[in-house]
Design an enzyme around this catalytic site. Structure first.
Site, PDB file in Angstrom:
ATOM      1  N   ALA A 144      -7.805 -26.899 -19.134  1.00 41.87           N
ATOM      2  CA  ALA A 144      -6.694 -26.541 -18.245  1.00 41.87           C
ATOM      3  C   ALA A 144      -5.747 -27.662 -17.831  1.00 41.87           C
ATOM      4  O   ALA A 144      -4.614 -27.386 -17.450  1.00 41.87           O
ATOM      5  CB  ALA A 144      -7.246 -25.889 -16.988  1.00 41.87           C
ATOM      6  N   LYS A 155      -0.367 -24.046 -17.801  1.00 47.20           N
ATOM      7  CA  LYS A 155      -0.682 -22.625 -18.006  1.00 47.20           C
ATOM      8  C   LYS A 155      -1.489 -22.081 -16.830  1.00 47.20           C
ATOM      9  O   LYS A 155      -1.340 -20.928 -16.448  1.00 47.20           O
ATOM     10  CB  LYS A 155      -1.400 -22.435 -19.338  1.00 47.20           C
ATOM     11  CG  LYS A 155      -0.476 -22.831 -20.480  1.00 47.20           C
ATOM     12  CD  LYS A 155      -1.054 -22.681 -21.829  1.00 47.20           C
ATOM     13  CE  LYS A 155      -0.176 -23.353 -22.861  1.00 47.20           C
ATOM     14  NZ  LYS A 155      -0.167 -24.849 -22.799  1.00 47.20           N
ATOM     15  N   ASP A 209      -6.685 -23.355 -24.492  1.00 46.42           N
ATOM     16  CA  ASP A 209      -5.517 -24.138 -24.927  1.00 46.42           C
ATOM     17  C   ASP A 209      -6.123 -25.444 -25.447  1.00 46.42           C
ATOM     18  O   ASP A 209      -6.256 -26.425 -24.723  1.00 46.42           O
ATOM     19  CB  ASP A 209      -4.595 -24.373 -23.727  1.00 46.42           C
ATOM     20  CG  ASP A 209      -3.264 -24.950 -24.139  1.00 46.42           C
ATOM     21  OD1 ASP A 209      -2.788 -24.643 -25.244  1.00 46.42           O
ATOM     22  OD2 ASP A 209      -2.681 -25.724 -23.346  1.00 46.42           O
ATOM     23  N   CYS A 242      -1.009 -26.904 -29.851  1.00 49.20           N
ATOM     24  CA  CYS A 242       0.359 -27.362 -30.070  1.00 49.20           C
ATOM     25  C   CYS A 242       0.415 -28.101 -31.405  1.00 49.20           C
ATOM     26  O   CYS A 242       0.937 -29.199 -31.488  1.00 49.20           O
ATOM     27  CB  CYS A 242       0.856 -28.203 -28.900  1.00 49.20           C
ATOM     28  SG  CYS A 242      -0.140 -29.642 -28.570  1.00 49.20           S
TER      29      CYS A 242
END
Ligand code: SAM
Length: 501
Positions: A153, A158, A220, A273
């Protein structure tokens, strides 16, 4: 610094020469600047009215950022004439709306965020545009009232988006393995002020021992960062083919853990990413091989062709690729899948290691209730001498998590009560449910607000005797106490601005 040659070689091979060259060209252009507004602090619902999707004249209007070739970086996205400002944020030089996120705005120029009091007040989060799509891809409404696990996180881009979507009935568990980064995450969560987040700092395995607990699990993942090659040129030097392999193995491990934490019927969102197939589609294929028929399709999310997002499928996963030469944002990959409602897996709550919460006594609870707009919706308690409030809907979940995991922040820290009077914690100032009627509010002008944020002396001017809430442009920054002609600046040392003008 040049793009890594092995990366260029691969991209030209995977995407074809023309597309690969377009991608590499875009990675050498300046990145767009974007922010996401905090709906609770800015009234984001007015944005569509202020910034219609495409204004007459279309992309290329005043203030539209341009790439190295002089072309508008907004072709294919929302464009804006530059004459309006978002609600109460006149300092932002807005160029257009991020089309896939309700509170997302492109800026025509990069302000000095450090000296903007609204940045410190949590009125917006500086977040690159592609990442802002996660709410839309999950189907924003499905997150309302949900229990969300954000497994990787920090620094919290996000997390803050999920917190706004989840609302007071929902809960976001924001986990970060790196303790130093987890502290930054906690700072950002406090500033965002929604009060519905627990920040934990542990390995994914420990959080995911809360099996079948979450309606949404977001991963993520730490990745090779190819999508950051233009925003963060240093990432080019860190990239290697070996690094990609290490990342892919780690991502696979994290996803397997994430699957355990997901409820049957819940939604998994995986994102990176990077453009690398091994870390994107490859990782999904390996998860699907492990979970078989437990993976099910989600409902389709609308994706406008003009956004430039490339949609695809990997088994039951719906995938979305943001390429910087097609969409206005950094390189980003996201994939969404459901755990079948009839999948195996009963909810399992790990045993408590320690008792953390003590209930607040009646006098303390009455004092805390005075400081919040909706005391009936909150439960109060103390943790290591500090009083906290948690939304009642998820208070039992917060307790279970905090007693089994290293939780470094949860709910809203109210402060310490001495002889029935609250000495407020700095976090309370940021809380969107703070009752401003509980104390005098001192509104500072821009330069004085920066002095306050530097933790310097401020003149007693507008302050009433005793404790004051300090605000600038109406948004709360912290507390200060006036004693006669002296003012105690109570802004936390750890948050203070140290950068010189
Ligand atoms: N979601 C964040 C946001 O939107 O602000 C960005 C997360 S970043 C891409 C990935 C995070 O994963 C980093 O903070 C990193 O410290 C963390 N991480 C690194 N190794 C990890 C591991 N083995 N397991 C879980 N998380 C890890």
């Amino acid at each position: 610094m040049e793009l890594p040659p092995k990366f260029v070689e691969r991209v030209l091979r995977d995407l074809g020469t023309a597309e690969g060259r377009a991608l590499c060209g875009a990675l050498d252009a300046p990145p767009p600047v974007s922010v996401r507004l905090n709906p609770a602090k800015t009234g984001t619902d007015r944005l569509p009215e202020l910034f219609p999707e495409v204004l007459p004249g279309g992309p290329g209007g005043a203030g539209t950022p341009q790439d190295a070739s002089g072309a508008s970086v907004f072709s294919g996205s929302a464009a804006f004439s530059g004459t309006e400002t978002p609600p109460g944020l006149p300092q932002l030089d807005v160029a257009g709306r991020v089309p896939w996120c309700a509170g997302g705005l492109y800026l025509a120029s990069r302000p000095q965020f450090t000296f903007d009091s609204d940045f410190h007040a949590g009125a917006y989060y500086v977040q690159e545009a592609s990442s802002q799509a996660v709410g839309h891809l999950l189907g924003g409404a499905a997150v309302r009232g949900a229990r969300v696990l954000d497994l990787c996180a920090a620094p919290g881009g996000k997390t803050t988006l999920y917190a706004s979507l989840a609302g007071p009935e929902g809960l976001v568990v924001a986990n970060e393995i790196d303790r130093r980064r987890a502290a930054v995450l906690a700072d950002n969560v406090r500033k965002w002020g929604t009060g519905n987040v627990v920040v934990t700092a542990c390995e994914p395995r420990a959080v995911c021992d809360f099996e079948a607990w979450f309606d949404v699990v977001a991963v993520d993942a730490p990745c090779s960062g190819e999508g950051m090659f233009r925003k963060d040129p240093a990432s080019r030097a860190e990239w290697s083919e070996g690094g990609v392999r290490v990342c892919a193995a780690r991502q696979e491990e994290i996803l397997r853990e994430a699957w355990r934490a997901l409820k049957p019927g819940g939604t998994l969102l995986y994102s990176t990413c990077t453009f690398n197939r091994d870390e994107d589609e490859g990782v999904l294929e390996r998860l699907l091989a492990a979970v078989g028929s437990e993976a099910a399709e989600t409902e389709e999310r609308p994706v406008d062709g003009a956004w430039g997002v490339v949609c695809g499928r990997v088994g039951a996963f719906r995938t979305y690729r943001f390429y910087p030469h097609r969409a206005v944002g950094e390189g980003f990959f996201a994939a969404v899948v459901r755990k079948a409602p009839d999948a195996e897996g009963r909810m399992r709550t790990p045993r408590a290691h320690r008792a953390v919460f003590a209930p607040a006594d009646r006098t303390t609870a009455a004092e805390l209730a005075r400081w919040t707009l909706d005391p009936g919706a909150m439960r109060f308690g103390t943790v290591a001498g500090t009083c906290y409030g948690w939304f009642a809907a998820q208070a039992d979940a917060v307790r279970a998590l905090s007693e089994a995991l290293p939780a470094i922040y949860s709910g809203v820290a109210f402060g310490q009560v001495f002889r029935g009077v609250l000495k407020p914690d700095p976090a309370l100032a940021f809380h969107t449910g703070l009752n401003r009627g509980a104390l005098p509010v001192a509104e500072l002008d821009g330069p004085t607000a920066v002095r306050y944020l530097r933790r310097q002396d401020i003149p007693p001017g507008e302050l009433a005797e005793g404790m004051n809430l300090i605000a600038a442009r109406g948004r709360a920054l912290g507390f200060a106490k006036r004693i006669g002609r002296r003012v105690n600046n109570l802004y936390p040392n750890s948050l203070r601005i140290i950068k010189q003008d």
